[in-house]
Scaffold this motif. Structure first.
Motif, PDB file in Angstrom:
ATOM      1  N   SER A 130       0.812  -1.220   0.000  1.00 57.58           N
ATOM      2  CA  SER A 130       0.000   0.000   0.000  1.00 57.58           C
ATOM      3  C   SER A 130       0.848   1.274   0.000  1.00 57.58           C
ATOM      4  N   THR A 131       2.150   1.131   0.240  1.00 53.36           N
ATOM      5  CA  THR A 131       3.036   2.299   0.290  1.00 53.36           C
ATOM      6  C   THR A 131       3.299   2.797  -1.123  1.00 53.36           C
ATOM      7  N   CYS A 140       8.088   5.517  -0.350  1.00 54.30           N
ATOM      8  CA  CYS A 140       9.281   4.665  -0.252  1.00 54.30           C
ATOM      9  C   CYS A 140      10.543   5.484  -0.502  1.00 54.30           C
ATOM     10  N   TYR A 141      10.502   6.281  -1.544  1.00 52.48           N
ATOM     11  CA  TYR A 141      11.644   7.131  -1.904  1.00 52.48           C
ATOM     12  C   TYR A 141      11.978   8.095  -0.771  1.00 52.48           C
ATOM     13  N   GLN A 142      10.984   8.766  -0.217  1.00 55.50           N
ATOM     14  CA  GLN A 142      11.238   9.743   0.835  1.00 55.50           C
ATOM     15  C   GLN A 142      11.726   9.084   2.124  1.00 55.50           C
ATOM     16  N   GLN A 143      11.192   7.909   2.433  1.00 58.53           N
ATOM     17  CA  GLN A 143      11.659   7.186   3.622  1.00 58.53           C
ATOM     18  C   GLN A 143      13.119   6.772   3.449  1.00 58.53           C
ATOM     19  N   ALA A 144      13.477   6.330   2.232  1.00 57.57           N
ATOM     20  CA  ALA A 144      14.862   5.961   1.963  1.00 57.57           C
ATOM     21  C   ALA A 144      15.774   7.182   2.091  1.00 57.57           C
ATOM     22  N   TYR A 195       6.473  -2.847  -8.990  1.00 52.28           N
ATOM     23  CA  TYR A 195       5.250  -3.285  -9.673  1.00 52.28           C
ATOM     24  C   TYR A 195       5.153  -4.802  -9.800  1.00 52.28           C
ATOM     25  N   GLY A 196       6.288  -5.487  -9.798  1.00 48.50           N
ATOM     26  CA  GLY A 196       6.296  -6.950  -9.891  1.00 48.50           C
ATOM     27  C   GLY A 196       6.442  -7.460 -11.318  1.00 48.50           C
TER      28      GLY A 196
END
Length: 316
Positions: A190-191, A196-200, A285-286
């Motif tokens: 759901s992220t 994800c980018y900002q958390q990294a 995306y998988g």
């Protein structure tokens, strides 16, 4: 928290497909491509290769993947030997032919041939040795380092990068890429990509705050690279530019196909921008979201998927 339902084929095949889509357009500038934008995977073009042919980016990524299958704790002497096999014999090349290699990588492989016992000293460490040639092949370490501590991540990335690129700017580029990839692996589905980018970025800014070269990546690590207009995004072979462009296209698109085509349409180092973006897009995306019509012509697809499965079995 680590989610173990990720297969390395998401990222590896995502990278190989992106590379292959970009190959026909390499070296064309943005304005030239804009007259006939990339809308699909095609063949020929710059390197006169059939559709589905990956370049040095993909080949050296596969070389690292296979080396890690045989040496899970990392053996850079073995990795150096596989780089030589690719360059001299076409092993790991999409169709057994080496048609593209960067100057820094060619020089480094020559150094490995001269002294195969010290491959980690082979890469250039001057300011002009900061092309994207180590960033483009570092992706397998995302999967290997997801559960490792920061010191191990730094050590492995430094060693793998140094075979061709020893300058701290190149090493830091690999670190940032791997950290973003690990964040993608560890985040619930759901992220959003932006989250994800900002958390990294937050983690990297703390973990590597004392790294002098971190200033080179200030735009990227602001957490707002997507706010820059396309005119301020360069897609040259400089490692900082490649990393910025790759994350920018991910944040400006909403699926794997769009990300790859946007990366290619930026022009210049199209295969590497699309490979670097494609690896992360594949993780996020998988594999199932990679267009089937792009998978079908991909060189050695079944073999590559088999390598990924062997690689994944080590972590079970």
């Amino acid at each position: 928290m680590t989610f173990i339902n990720h297969s390395s084929k998401d990222g590896i095949i995502g990278l190989l497909v992106g590379d292959a889509v970009g190959v026909p357009y390499e070296f064309l500038d943005r304005e030239t491509i804009a007259r006939h934008p990339a809308v699909d995977m095609i063949g020929y073009g710059t390197h006169q290769q059939p559709a589905g042919t990956w370049s040095d980016d993909g080949a050296l990524t596969v070389a690292l993947l296979v080396s890690l299958i045989h040496h899970p704790e990392l053996d850079t002497i073995d990795l150096g030997r596989r780089f030589i096999q690719w360059y001299r014999q076409g092993i790991w090349a999409a169709r057994g032919e080496v048609f593209d290699i960067g100057i820094a990588t060619r020089k480094a492989i020559a150094h490995i041939e001269q002294d195969p016992t010290r491959p980690e000293q082979a890469g250039g460490n001057d300011e002009y040795s900061n092309g994207n040639g180590s960033l483009m092949r570092i992706l397998p370490l995302i999967y290997k380092l997801v559960n490792k501590d920061a010191a191990t991540r730094l050590d492995w990335i430094t060693r793998v990068s140094s075979l061709t690129h020893r300058h701290p700017v190149s090493i830091l580029g690999g670190l940032i890429y791997v950290e973003i990839g690990i964040q993608l692996l560890q985040s619930p589905s759901s992220t959003t990509l932006k989250q994800c980018y900002q958390q990294a970025c937050q983690h990297i800014n703390v973990q590597y705050a004392d790294y002098p070269e971190i200033e080179r990546y200030q735009r990227l690590l602001s957490g707002e690279i997507d706010q820059f207009p396309i005119e301020e995004i360069s897609s040259s072979g400089y490692v900082v530019h490649t990393l910025e462009a790759s994350i920018w296209v991910l944040l400006h698109t909403s699926n794997y196909r769009e990300a790859i085509l946007q990366a290619v349409n930026l022009g210049e180092d199209t295969d590497t921008t699309a490979a670097v973006a494609g690896g992360l897009a594949g993780i996020y995306y998988g594999y199932e979201q990679i267009p089937k019509e792009w998978l079908h012509p991909l060189a050695r697809l079944e073999e590559m998927v088999e390598y990924c499965e062997q690689f994944d079995q080590q972590g079970e």
